[in-house]
Design an enzyme around this catalytic site. Structure first.
Site, mmCIF file in Angstrom:
data_model
loop_
_atom_site.group_PDB
_atom_site.id
_atom_site.type_symbol
_atom_site.label_atom_id
_atom_site.label_comp_id
_atom_site.label_asym_id
_atom_site.label_seq_id
_atom_site.Cartn_x
_atom_site.Cartn_y
_atom_site.Cartn_z
ATOM 1 C CB SER A 243 -29.139 77.175 15.967
ATOM 2 O OG SER A 243 -29.701 76.136 15.294
ATOM 3 C CB SER B 216 -26.299 68.461 12.327
ATOM 4 O OG SER B 216 -26.477 68.242 13.613
ATOM 5 N N GLY B 217 -24.481 70.774 13.649
ATOM 6 C CA GLY B 217 -23.283 71.128 14.541
ATOM 7 C C GLY B 217 -22.402 72.210 13.843
ATOM 8 C CB ILE C 185 -29.084 70.479 7.046
ATOM 9 C CG1 ILE C 185 -28.816 70.402 8.795
ATOM 10 C CG2 ILE C 185 -27.923 69.748 6.554
ATOM 11 C CD1 ILE C 185 -29.106 68.949 9.230
ATOM 12 C CB SER C 186 -30.938 73.895 3.050
ATOM 13 O OG SER C 186 -29.946 74.871 3.720
HETATM 14 N N1 PPS Z 1 -31.493 62.021 10.092
HETATM 15 C C1 PPS Z 1 -31.272 63.241 10.327
HETATM 16 N N2 PPS Z 1 -30.467 63.947 9.504
HETATM 17 C C2 PPS Z 1 -30.209 65.457 9.783
HETATM 18 N N3 PPS Z 1 -30.556 65.943 10.879
HETATM 19 C C3 PPS Z 1 -31.177 65.280 11.666
HETATM 20 C C4 PPS Z 1 -31.632 64.040 11.448
HETATM 21 N N4 PPS Z 1 -32.380 63.633 12.558
HETATM 22 C C5 PPS Z 1 -32.491 64.621 13.463
HETATM 23 N N5 PPS Z 1 -31.805 65.700 12.896
HETATM 24 C C6 PPS Z 1 -32.019 67.109 13.575
HETATM 25 O O1 PPS Z 1 -32.985 67.685 12.555
HETATM 26 C C7 PPS Z 1 -32.547 69.159 12.861
HETATM 27 C C8 PPS Z 1 -33.120 69.855 11.645
HETATM 28 O O2 PPS Z 1 -32.861 69.548 10.339
HETATM 29 P P1 PPS Z 1 -33.080 70.796 9.234
HETATM 30 O O3 PPS Z 1 -34.609 70.687 9.104
HETATM 31 O O4 PPS Z 1 -32.368 71.686 9.190
HETATM 32 O O5 PPS Z 1 -32.579 69.590 8.054
HETATM 33 S S1 PPS Z 1 -32.769 69.750 6.393
HETATM 34 O O6 PPS Z 1 -32.548 71.019 5.887
HETATM 35 O O7 PPS Z 1 -34.137 69.304 6.125
HETATM 36 O O8 PPS Z 1 -31.968 68.824 5.796
HETATM 37 C C9 PPS Z 1 -30.826 69.368 12.714
HETATM 38 O O9 PPS Z 1 -30.653 70.373 13.588
HETATM 39 P P2 PPS Z 1 -28.957 70.994 13.454
HETATM 40 O O10 PPS Z 1 -28.309 69.759 14.194
HETATM 41 O O11 PPS Z 1 -29.352 72.318 14.389
HETATM 42 O O12 PPS Z 1 -28.761 71.245 12.149
HETATM 43 C C10 PPS Z 1 -30.784 67.936 13.401
HETATM 44 O O13 PPS Z 1 -30.271 68.286 14.869
HETATM 45 N N1 ADP Z 2 -18.206 79.445 16.208
HETATM 46 C C1 ADP Z 2 -18.071 78.760 16.898
HETATM 47 N N2 ADP Z 2 -17.175 78.098 17.449
HETATM 48 C C2 ADP Z 2 -17.224 77.135 18.306
HETATM 49 N N3 ADP Z 2 -18.216 76.345 18.574
HETATM 50 C C3 ADP Z 2 -19.349 76.882 18.162
HETATM 51 C C4 ADP Z 2 -19.530 77.793 17.041
HETATM 52 N N4 ADP Z 2 -20.708 78.105 16.811
HETATM 53 C C5 ADP Z 2 -21.521 77.282 17.465
HETATM 54 N N5 ADP Z 2 -20.646 76.467 18.319
HETATM 55 C C6 ADP Z 2 -21.005 75.310 19.198
HETATM 56 O O1 ADP Z 2 -21.231 74.232 18.194
HETATM 57 C C7 ADP Z 2 -22.560 73.536 18.816
HETATM 58 C C8 ADP Z 2 -23.484 73.411 17.401
HETATM 59 O O2 ADP Z 2 -23.880 74.670 17.203
HETATM 60 P P1 ADP Z 2 -25.400 74.945 16.774
HETATM 61 O O3 ADP Z 2 -25.609 76.446 16.608
HETATM 62 O O4 ADP Z 2 -26.453 74.439 17.431
HETATM 63 O O5 ADP Z 2 -25.298 74.258 15.223
HETATM 64 P P2 ADP Z 2 -26.522 73.881 14.209
HETATM 65 O O6 ADP Z 2 -27.445 74.686 14.328
HETATM 66 O O7 ADP Z 2 -25.514 74.222 12.867
HETATM 67 O O8 ADP Z 2 -26.784 72.537 14.561
HETATM 68 C C9 ADP Z 2 -23.016 74.325 20.042
HETATM 69 O O9 ADP Z 2 -22.567 73.550 21.113
HETATM 70 C C10 ADP Z 2 -22.507 75.595 19.772
HETATM 71 O O10 ADP Z 2 -22.186 76.121 20.901
#
Ligand code: PPS
Ligand code: ADP
Length: 265
Positions: A137, A132-133, A203-204
């Site tokens: 996306s 995550s982060g 995340i997978s």
């Molecule tokens: N407990 C917990 N663990 C992980 N992630 C959490 C949780 N709660 C909420 N989120 C938010 O859910 C977003 C989608 O997750 P995913 O469906 O990609 O996760 S997974 O593939 O099923 O592991 C995931 O999005 P991204 O931040 O874009 O990765 C998280 O923001």
């Molecule tokens: N290559 C990069 N360098 C710096 N910051 C990034 C980069 N890609 C994404 N970000 C920033 O990181 C944060 C998380 O990005 P996001 O695409 O939402 O990640 P995820 O979908 O994996 O949770 C956002 O604030 C985004 O603007």
């Protein structure tokens, strides 16, 4: 820009089916022929008057060659999935898949090749995995934007977005994550079959689940991208404040917090 002819319409649209008995020699597919549309036939309405497999009718109406697909499962006096057999009468052989019993794959004359030719591209899946982060996306949208600007049809399956609908019933427990990924893998496969470049961003965290998704497609049609951003970087970004909540033990399914930091398998 892509060099394309005018868009072709599927001539199956607007077909009105009239139910009738299939002759015993025919398998139990809609057995129909093609009429002129009947007296005063409405535009786009095809009257079905004689015995012909529906797929052949639509292919003929479209002036197209029938796509090669899995052979129709029809045999004389077949042993059916439910154990009964009727001598001399053609029956379709159904199967059991998972918990679905007596189901049958129905092939269509317009297949992946036809759709790919229409779109002038090859359907595939780009699977973006990472913490995550990590930027999944962001990358998914940037890739979609770039491909779109080059004339390619794409669709983004974002984990966060899908949990607003299709996967709203799933939590972040390990088994729900597995189901989440399985469903998205199946949907991605359908999009690739539709001829689209499908970009999945989840995340997978587990290789085994990603491998299962990969196995749904030919090898060259599944491209995995691991966004290898370290936990410290993702945690510093923390755009949704989830790491902060997780560290404070305030997040649901915090038992899965380990998945946020452990190296991906
Ligand atoms: N407990 C917990 N663990 C992980 N992630 C959490 C949780 N709660 C909420 N989120 C938010 O859910 C977003 C989608 O997750 P995913 O469906 O990609 O996760 S997974 O593939 O099923 O592991 C995931 O999005 P991204 O931040 O874009 O990765 C998280 O923001
Ligand atoms: N290559 C990069 N360098 C710096 N910051 C990034 C980069 N890609 C994404 N970000 C920033 O990181 C944060 C998380 O990005 P996001 O695409 O939402 O990640 P995820 O979908 O994996 O949770 C956002 O604030 C985004 O603007």
């Amino acid at each position: 820009m892509l060099a394309r002819g005018p868009p072709r319409r599927c001539s199956g649209a607007g077909v009105r089916w009239r139910r009738q008995e299939a002759p015993s020699a025919m398998p139990r597919v809609p057995a129909v022929g093609l009429g002129s549309g009947g007296q005063g036939g409405a535009t786009g309405v095809v009257k079905l008057v004689a015995a012909r497999p529906a797929a052949t009718v639509v292919a003929a109406a479209a002036g197209e060659r029938r796509a090669a697909g899995p052979p129709a499962a029809a045999v004389d006096g077949a042993q059916l999935a439910n154990g009964s057999a009727v001598a001399g009468i053609s029956k379709l052989v159904t199967s059991t898949v998972g918990k679905s019993t007596n189901i049958l794959w129905h092939d269509c004359p317009i297949g992946q090749n036809e759709r790919q030719n229409l779109l002038n591209q090859k359907g595939c899946v780009v699977w973006i995995t990472g913490l995550s982060g990590s930027g999944k996306s962001t990358l998914a949208c940037a890739l979609s934007h770039e491909l779109h600007s080059r004339g390619h049809l794409t669709y983004v399956l974002d984990g966060d977005n899908l949990r607003h609908g299709l996967n709203r019933d799933l939590s972040f427990k390990a088994e729900d994550r597995a189901e989440n990924i399985r469903r998205v893998g199946e949907v991605a496969k359908l999009f690739a079959d539709a001829g689209l470049i499908c970009i999945a961003s989840l995340i997978s965290p587990y290789r085994s689940e990603r491998s299962t998704c990969r196995s749904l497609l030919p090898n060259s049609s599944f491209i995995e991208v691991f966004l290898n951003a370290p936990l410290e970087v993702c945690e510093a970004r923390d755009p949704k404040g989830l790491y902060k909540l997780a560290r404070a033990g305030k997040i649901k399914d915090s038992d899965t917090m380990q998945n946020w930091g452990l190296p991906f398998t």
